[in-house]
Design an enzyme around this catalytic site. Structure first.
Site, short mmCIF file in Angstrom:
data_model
loop_
_atom_site.label_atom_id
_atom_site.label_comp_id
_atom_site.label_asym_id
_atom_site.label_seq_id
_atom_site.Cartn_x
_atom_site.Cartn_y
_atom_site.Cartn_z
N ASP A 223 48.03 34.46 38.71
CA ASP A 223 47.05 34.75 39.76
C ASP A 223 45.72 35.16 39.16
O ASP A 223 45.62 35.39 37.98
CB ASP A 223 47.54 35.99 40.52
CG ASP A 223 48.16 35.63 41.83
OD1 ASP A 223 48.32 36.55 42.62
OD2 ASP A 223 48.46 34.44 42.05
N LYS A 245 43.40 32.58 43.39
CA LYS A 245 42.58 32.32 44.57
C LYS A 245 41.35 33.22 44.52
O LYS A 245 41.45 34.37 44.16
CB LYS A 245 43.37 32.66 45.84
CG LYS A 245 44.57 31.79 46.04
CD LYS A 245 45.37 32.33 47.22
CE LYS A 245 46.69 31.59 47.34
NZ LYS A 245 47.69 32.40 48.02
#
Ligand code: SAH
Length: 434
Positions: A223, A245
């Protein structure tokens, strides 16, 4: 001994090895030799219980007598002899005979008078990062030091502090977990997924278990958040898939992430899904676990230090504090004020509110909380990039939050803390340490 010792590993399978002596040391030696497949003969007038057990179970043969000349060469020459009689004269006699017969001799009583030594040995456990490794250490006649070093090396391997991972050879062909062997044990090459909570960002705030799994991983799906610095410790052949993200920009959908985990596991890989904070706190870890189980992929979760508690702590804000509040609520502010209001409505009126993903819609959320009855001057802390060198805290109030955040240029990732506990920061200051 003039030169340095020459380390060697031996294949003792089916080879005659003589152990002279029947006490506990001889028992340990005999056990190790049996485990290595040697054909072990013990020569001793008396034996302790452990040796006796090996005799009873037909794992060794016992000659119930003193050592005599010729024992190392008859009926056939031994490959190796261990002597641990407790009697110096006998051990000396054995080692002399061994020397004459060109049989390597390990003496328990006197390492200096031996022609061979056994190192301190440990083997990595199945499923651990050290699986398949034998750690053997000698320390120039200091067996305690050798044992300590052996244990330290194994612990460092298993904890991932020494990230030296085993490369598996059987990862090329896709294998479903159902494609087991006839005995139903399943193929060794079935992959697995670990959902690892990486903590809020500092490299040493991941758990020991998470660190070990990371060190053993073939594939790491990572991540934007969490201890990204650890990725540089991975071996070059570890595949790192970045599904990070950024707000308003979702390069990889959750569905795609789920599929990636299953895909790599079906290729037989050990997959680590490295997540920021805790995998099951607003991290969609539950969905990932379900998806794996739906595809019969073994999955485990390793909890992490959630940012919801640890990021306020880094800024000197305890989420509960005696005399202020005894409860806290964690909510996502990602989808706006409604979710936050529901969480706040169910909580005690003095409960600390911890909002994750709260920067984008901060103004709206703060207004809604005031409209719902929270005091406009309720203290608010906005803590950005907790546990990184760029950690920054902006203290404001519900009514001033939107304007102050804009003025300071507050950006995600940040944790928003609403409640009187924020005032404790005035006394504690930053607590994140180095
Ligand atoms: N599972 C994570 C939360 C994921 S949601 C956990 O348990 O921590 C993502 C949000 O977490 C971010 O928008 C931010 O609000 C918060 N966050 C995570 N790490 C952070 C950090 N180091 N500093 C500040 N906020 C962080």
């Amino acid at each position: 001994m003039a030169g340095p010792a020459y380390p060697l590993t031996l294949d003792l399978t089916g080879r005659r090895v003589v152990v002279v002596g029947g006490g506990p040391i001889a028992a340990r030696r005999a056990r190790g030799l049996v485990d290595a497949g040697a054909d072990v003969e013990v020569i001793a007038p008396f034996v302790c219980e452990d040796v006796h057990d090996l005799v009873e179970s037909h794992e060794i043969r016992w000659h119930e007598r003193e050592f005599v000349v010729g024992d190392l060469v008859l009926p056939e020459p031994a490959w190796l002899v261990h002597t641990a009689t407790g009697d110096r004269d006998v051990d000396t006699q054995v080692s002399r005979e061994a020397e004459a017969a060109r049989v390597w001799c390990v003496r328990a009583d006197d390492a200096g008078a031996s022609s061979a030594w056994t190192p301190a040995v440990a083997r990595g456990a199945a499923g651990s990062a050290s699986e398949g490794l034998t750690v053997a250490v000698t320390a120039g006649g200091d067996p305690r030091r050798a044992t300590a070093v052996r244990d330290a090396v194994l612990a460092a391997l298993d904890s991932g502090t020494l990230p030296v991972r085993r490369v598996r050879r059987n990862t090329a062909t896709p294998v479903g977990p159902g494609a087991g062997t006839a005995d139903g044990a399943g193929p060794a090459s079935t992959g697995r997924v670990a959902l690892v909570g990486g903590g809020p960002g500092a490299e040493d705030l991941i758990t020991v278990r998470g660190r070990a799994l990371l060190a053993a991983a073939d594939v790491v799906v990572t991540d934007r958040l969490g201890p990204r610095g650890l990725l540089s410790t991975l071996a070059p052949d570890v595949e790192v898939v970045d599904v990070g993200k950024t707000p308003g920009n979702h390069p990889v959908t959750q569905q795609r992430i789920n599929e990636l985990l299953v895909h790599h596991a079906l290729l037989g890989k050990r997959v680590v899904r490295l997540k920021g904070g805790d995998p099951f706190v607003l991290g969609r870890g539950g969905e990932e676990a379900l998806h794996c189980l739906e595809h019969d992929i073994p999955v485990e979760v390793v909890p992490g230090v959630t940012s919801a508690v640890s990021v306020p702590a880094a800024a000197g804000i305890p989420v509960t504090h005696r005399g202020i509040t005894a409860s806290f609520v964690v909510a996502s502010a990602h989808d706006g004020a409604d979710q936050v209001l529901r969480a706040a409505a169910d909580a005690a009126s003095d409960a600390t509110l911890v909002l994750l993903m709260g920067v984008t819609r901060l103004g709206e959320t703060a207004r809604a909380l005031v409209d719902a009855g929270r005091r406009p001057d309720t203290p608010v802390a906005l803590i950005e990039r907790g546990w990184t060198p760029e950690q920054r805290t902006t203290v404001t109030t519900l009514e001033g939050a939107a304007a102050d955040a804009e003025r300071a240029g507050v950006r995600a990732p940040a944790v928003v803390v609403v409640g009187d506990v924020v005032s404790v920061r005035h006394r504690l200051g930053d607590l994140a340490g180095e």
